[in-house]
Design a protein around this motif. Structure first.
Motif, PDB file in Angstrom:
ATOM      1  N   UNK A 641       0.843  -1.202   0.000  1.00 59.58           N
ATOM      2  CA  UNK A 641       0.000   0.000   0.000  1.00 59.58           C
ATOM      3  C   UNK A 641       0.876   1.249   0.000  1.00 59.58           C
ATOM      4  N   UNK A 642       1.948   1.233   0.780  1.00 55.88           N
ATOM      5  CA  UNK A 642       2.877   2.373   0.792  1.00 55.88           C
ATOM      6  C   UNK A 642       3.448   2.607  -0.604  1.00 55.88           C
ATOM      7  N   UNK A 643       3.813   1.528  -1.287  1.00 55.20           N
ATOM      8  CA  UNK A 643       4.369   1.672  -2.638  1.00 55.20           C
ATOM      9  C   UNK A 643       3.332   2.239  -3.593  1.00 55.20           C
ATOM     10  N   UNK A 644       2.071   1.817  -3.448  1.00 52.16           N
ATOM     11  CA  UNK A 644       1.017   2.335  -4.319  1.00 52.16           C
ATOM     12  C   UNK A 644       0.818   3.834  -4.107  1.00 52.16           C
ATOM     13  N   UNK A 645       0.898   4.276  -2.850  1.00 56.65           N
ATOM     14  CA  UNK A 645       0.762   5.711  -2.564  1.00 56.65           C
ATOM     15  C   UNK A 645       1.931   6.481  -3.171  1.00 56.65           C
ATOM     16  N   UNK A 646       3.156   5.963  -2.998  1.00 56.61           N
ATOM     17  CA  UNK A 646       4.327   6.637  -3.564  1.00 56.61           C
ATOM     18  C   UNK A 646       4.241   6.687  -5.090  1.00 56.61           C
ATOM     19  N   UNK A 647       3.802   5.590  -5.703  1.00 56.09           N
ATOM     20  CA  UNK A 647       3.651   5.579  -7.164  1.00 56.09           C
ATOM     21  C   UNK A 647       2.589   6.572  -7.619  1.00 56.09           C
ATOM     22  N   UNK A 648       1.508   6.683  -6.839  1.00 56.24           N
ATOM     23  CA  UNK A 648       0.443   7.631  -7.196  1.00 56.24           C
ATOM     24  C   UNK A 648       0.958   9.064  -7.178  1.00 56.24           C
ATOM     25  N   UNK A 649       1.904   9.357  -6.277  1.00 58.84           N
ATOM     26  CA  UNK A 649       2.512  10.689  -6.210  1.00 58.84           C
ATOM     27  C   UNK A 649       3.685  10.832  -7.199  1.00 58.84           C
ATOM     28  N   UNK A 650       3.975   9.740  -7.948  1.00 58.55           N
ATOM     29  CA  UNK A 650       5.129   9.704  -8.842  1.00 58.55           C
ATOM     30  C   UNK A 650       6.425   9.916  -8.059  1.00 58.55           C
ATOM     31  N   UNK A 651       6.430   9.354  -6.859  1.00 59.79           N
ATOM     32  CA  UNK A 651       7.618   9.419  -6.007  1.00 59.79           C
ATOM     33  C   UNK A 651       8.354   8.095  -6.007  1.00 59.79           C
ATOM     34  N   UNK A 652       9.188   7.909  -4.997  1.00 56.33           N
ATOM     35  CA  UNK A 652       9.982   6.691  -4.891  1.00 56.33           C
ATOM     36  C   UNK A 652       9.858   6.116  -3.488  1.00 56.33           C
ATOM     37  N   UNK A 653      10.115   4.818  -3.375  1.00 56.16           N
ATOM     38  CA  UNK A 653      10.076   4.141  -2.082  1.00 56.16           C
ATOM     39  C   UNK A 653      11.112   3.033  -2.101  1.00 56.16           C
TER      40      UNK A 653
END
Length: 677
Positions: A641-653
């Protein structure tokens, strides 16, 4: 004897004088006796009054000693106070001006108002203030003092007091106890309001006492003044009117569709009525709980669809097996499997039982060239069958009677035990090259279907276990709670219930989040927020989850205020999952969570001294249902879920770890705009 008139008169006069003297003497004696009697009575009355005053003084002194009160006298003429009873002031007393430095600056106006009231002619007055009882210079020890004052007047006409007598009571312990009780009440109130279940409490007659916020949210009312507020008497509620008997309340639990047209309520709910009886068997309270299970019902329906899909896949797999058997019979194909410990290789035409079993030495005799790669592999299988391979070899017929040589393609796939140790390999042996693609396709489809069913089964098993565990604890300890007799026991039970409520809420939130990802993708609602304040708030909540005394929770907030435009709930979800994951795998050391604003975004990190992550598993931890340790509670959804949020923001994790036993640092970079003040 004859007497003359003068003699007679003289004789009569003497007799009269003697009579008067006697009368006067008698009167004097009577007056003295009366005066002595009155004087004696006065002395006795004075003695009785003195004894009464002495007794009253002893009683008052004893009472003051029991209460720990002190009495001081403040001379208004001299502006000087001395002790009358107790040692509240120094032995020599204290001036009015000197007392200013002992009274707390914030409470001095209370003390001045108290003095002014008594100076204005009021006979009594009282006030409360904080007084420094410390004997050390430069140190303060504030006690809560209650002061009851009485004015002494020299002239009742002028109403001007000459002295003030003050009774001093130290209420520090009482105030501290009241504050502690208030904090405890506030904590229970927050627990009550933050419950994931709607709760209502009724008295023994069924009259409503209170409801929590979740109840208001489910039934969509704001306050008790709402015109559509649900019934104040549980016996009058339409749902329970025909089910409850007010002479004897029994446990009642059922699920239903709740519809209230006036407020737009239309949801599926789980309802429960639970009576609370005292030790004497008499009804004390009635609890009513309601839980919105609409999402769970939707999940259940989705699970039914998934089960139907799995059944369809199973039928397809069975069909594939039937086709595979036909292909093996028609195309001269066999499965094979070997276990390195047994040094045997088995050939299958069907998956149920082997058609032929050969030792390695016997199997090598079928090869024309013993130096072929596959032949050499079976001479040291542990070294060569570590990864899937395909071999083309020239050999004699194995599974049918024939002296003809044939070309066989042998595919091998290694398999491992639960500890990751290489156990053996399996594959397909066939003499028709054109079937390679068909076989690979069938194998891939079979493995995909098996993986789908296995993952679903594992997921459902995990969910059933993970949800039942906290639910059983909540229900069980809720039943035990009324039996507890001491506040300490009840507090421990409530702590366990709230811990399991929090655990259940996290599980459901993870499931709902994954459901959102699968349906419409994760939603983001950005708004301006002071992230420094939001970070402090979430860290206060997360600190409560670190129950291990050998683990220190550290929150690093480098900013007093930081206004950014983000979705605070999603960022809080990342931080919560990072810390929750660290708590599971950290047994000693510390868990440190922090952030900083850099490169036009938030850099969030969580460092722990836990078990660490092997290099080969660091990329897998952000996939769904991945758990590196099956004995650790959880669903394996949080980091995905954390990765999905980061991807939605076009960020990195990502995660940084030196390996097992060396701790880990999870981090996320979330692009966001920093707002100017």
């Amino acid at each position: 004897m004859n007497m003359t008139l003068s003699q007679i008169l003289t004789s009569a006069t003497g007799t009269a004088v003697d009579g008067i003297s006697l009368l006067m003497t008698l009167l004097v004696v009577i007056a003295f006796t009366i005066s002595w009697g009155f004087n004696r009575l006065s002395i006795l009355r004075i003695r009785r009054n003195s004894q009464r005053i002495h007794d009253m003084s002893a009683i008052m002194k004893h009472t003051l000693n029991l209460n720990g009160d002190a009495v001081i006298k403040l001379s208004l003429a001299e502006h000087y106070a001395t002790n009358i009873h107790g040692d509240f002031l120094p032995e020599k007393g204290m001036s009015y001006e000197e007392s200013r430095k002992y009274v707390h600056p914030d409470d001095w106006h209370f003390y001045e108002t108290f003095i002014r009231e008594l100076m204005s002619g009021k006979k009594t007055a009282e006030c409360s203030f904080r007084w420094n009882v410390s004997k050390k210079e430069g140190q303060a020890e504030w006690h809560n003092i209650h002061n009851l004052g009485v004015a002494e007047f020299a002239n009742e006409q002028l109403r001007t007091p000459t002295n003030l007598f003050c009774t001093i009571s130290d209420h520090t312990d009482t105030v501290a106890q009241e504050q502690e009780e208030q904090q405890l009440n506030d904590k229970y109130r927050r627990i009550f309001e933050q419950s994931i279940v709607g709760l209502a409490f009724y008295d023994k007659d069924g009259n409503l006492l209170t409801v929590n916020q979740k109840m208001r949210e489910i039934l969509k009312f704001q306050s008790e003044d709402d015109p559509y507020y649900f019934s104040r008497t549980i016996y009058d509620m339409p749902t329970f009117k025909e089910l409850l008997d007010n002479r004897h309340i029994e446990e009642l639990w059922f699920c239903t569709q709740s519809v209230i047209l006036e407020r737009g309520v239309n949801c599926y709910t789980e309802l429960r009525v639970h009576p609370i009886y005292g030790d004497d068997g008499q009804l004390i309270y009635i609890t009513f709980s309601i839980r919105d299970v609409t999402k769970e019902r939707e999940l259940y329906l989705q699970n039914k669809q998934n089960d139907e899909f799995i059944r369809h896949q199973v039928k397809e797999i069975q069909q594939y097996e039937t086709e595979l058997k036909y292909l093996m019979e028609q195309c001269d194909m066999r499965f094979w499997r070997t276990t390195f410990e047994e040094h045997t290789i088995s050939f299958f035409k069907e998956l149920s039982k082997p058609e032929k079993v050969l030792t390695y030495d016997t199997f090598l005799k079928y090869f024309i060239d013993k130096e072929e790669s596959v032949a050499r592999s079976f001479q040291a299988p542990e070294e060569h069958f570590t990864e899937p391979k395909a071999y083309l070899c020239h050999m004699r017929a194995i599974y049918h009677d024939s002296d003809d040589l044939q070309w066989n393609i042998i595919d091998s796939v290694p398999f491992y035990d639960a500890d990751g140790h290489l156990k053996g390999c399996y594959g397909v042996i066939r003499n028709v090259t054109e079937l390679i693609q068909k076989q690979e396709l069938l194998k891939q489809e079979t493995e995909r279907a098996n993986d789908s069913g296995r993952l679903k089964s594992v997921f459902m098993a995990n969910m059933t276990h993970e949800i039942r565990t906290p639910l059983n604890s909540i229900v069980g300890f809720s039943d035990v709670l009324p039996m507890m007799t001491t506040p300490e026991e009840k507090q421990e039970i409530v702590k366990v219930i709230m811990s399991n409520c929090d655990m259940l809420l996290r599980l459901i939130n993870d499931i709902l989040a994954v459901s959102t990802l699968d349906s419409n993708g994760i939603s983001i609602e950005d708004k301006e927020v002071d992230f420094a304040e939001s970070f402090n708030s979430i860290c206060q909540s997360l600190a409560q989850r670190v129950q291990n005394p050998q683990v220190e929770f550290i929150a690093e907030n480098p900013y007093k205020t930081l206004t950014v435009r983000i979705d605070p709930d999603r960022i809080q979800q990342i931080i919560t999952n990072f810390v929750t994951n660290a708590v599971k795998y950290t047994q000693q050391g510390h868990i440190k969570v922090g952030y900083e604003y850099r490169d036009n975004g938030l850099y969030i990190y969580c460092e722990d001294t836990g078990s660490g992550i092997p290099k080969g598993d660091q990329k897998k931890v952000f996939e769904r249902f991945v758990k590196l340790n099956d004995y650790v509670q959880g669903t394996g959804l949080g980091l995905s879920i954390c990765k999905a949020i980061a991807d939605r923001y076009k960020g990195r994790i990502g995660v940084t770890s030196e390996g097992e036993g060396k701790g880990s640092t999870f981090w996320a970079e979330i692009p966001c705009e920093r707002m100017k003040k």
